[in-house]
Design an enzyme around this catalytic site. Structure first.
Site, PDB file in Angstrom:
ATOM      1  N   MET A   1       0.844  -1.174   0.000  1.00 49.10           N
ATOM      2  CA  MET A   1       0.000   0.000   0.000  1.00 49.10           C
ATOM      3  C   MET A   1       0.888   1.236   0.000  1.00 49.10           C
ATOM      4  O   MET A   1       1.755   1.366   0.850  1.00 49.10           O
ATOM      5  CB  MET A   1      -0.926  -0.068   1.213  1.00 49.10           C
ATOM      6  CG  MET A   1      -0.807   1.017   2.229  1.00 49.10           C
ATOM      7  SD  MET A   1      -2.039   0.958   3.524  1.00 49.10           S
ATOM      8  CE  MET A   1      -1.338  -0.273   4.596  1.00 49.10           C
ATOM      9  N   PRO A   2       0.720   2.132  -0.962  1.00 50.37           N
ATOM     10  CA  PRO A   2       1.515   3.355  -0.992  1.00 50.37           C
ATOM     11  C   PRO A   2       1.100   4.291   0.144  1.00 50.37           C
ATOM     12  O   PRO A   2      -0.090   4.475   0.403  1.00 50.37           O
ATOM     13  CB  PRO A   2       1.193   3.985  -2.343  1.00 50.37           C
ATOM     14  CG  PRO A   2       0.323   3.032  -3.076  1.00 50.37           C
ATOM     15  CD  PRO A   2      -0.154   2.014  -2.109  1.00 50.37           C
ATOM     16  N   THR A   3       2.096   4.873   0.780  1.00 56.79           N
ATOM     17  CA  THR A   3       1.851   5.854   1.834  1.00 56.79           C
ATOM     18  C   THR A   3       2.626   7.118   1.498  1.00 56.79           C
ATOM     19  O   THR A   3       3.825   7.064   1.235  1.00 56.79           O
ATOM     20  CB  THR A   3       2.298   5.326   3.206  1.00 56.79           C
ATOM     21  OG1 THR A   3       1.600   4.111   3.481  1.00 56.79           O
ATOM     22  CG2 THR A   3       2.012   6.336   4.308  1.00 56.79           C
TER      23      THR A   3
END
Length: 62
Positions: A1-3
């Site tokens: 998941m990109p943060t």
């Protein structure tokens, strides 16, 4: 998941921040092919007195 961690000066409206996170999420999903629910964005608002560029605090820049 990109943060994403976004640091910016304080003072922007909730509407401006909402538009920012919507666009960052949209572009991320288009580019990486992920679902919007996979994108996390953390906005940290910083006072100008706590940010310096070139050895000068932003609160003191002319």
């Amino acid at each position: 998941m990109p943060t994403f961690h976004i640091e910016m000066f304080e003072g922007r409206s909730a509407d401006q921040k909402r538009k920012l996170v919507e666009e960052v999420t949209r572009v991320t999903c288009e580019t990486l092919g992920c679902a919007p629910g996979a994108v996390d964005i953390i906005i940290a608002e910083v006072k100008r007195e706590n940010w310096a560029t070139g050895g000068v605090l932003w609160s003191e820049q002319k």
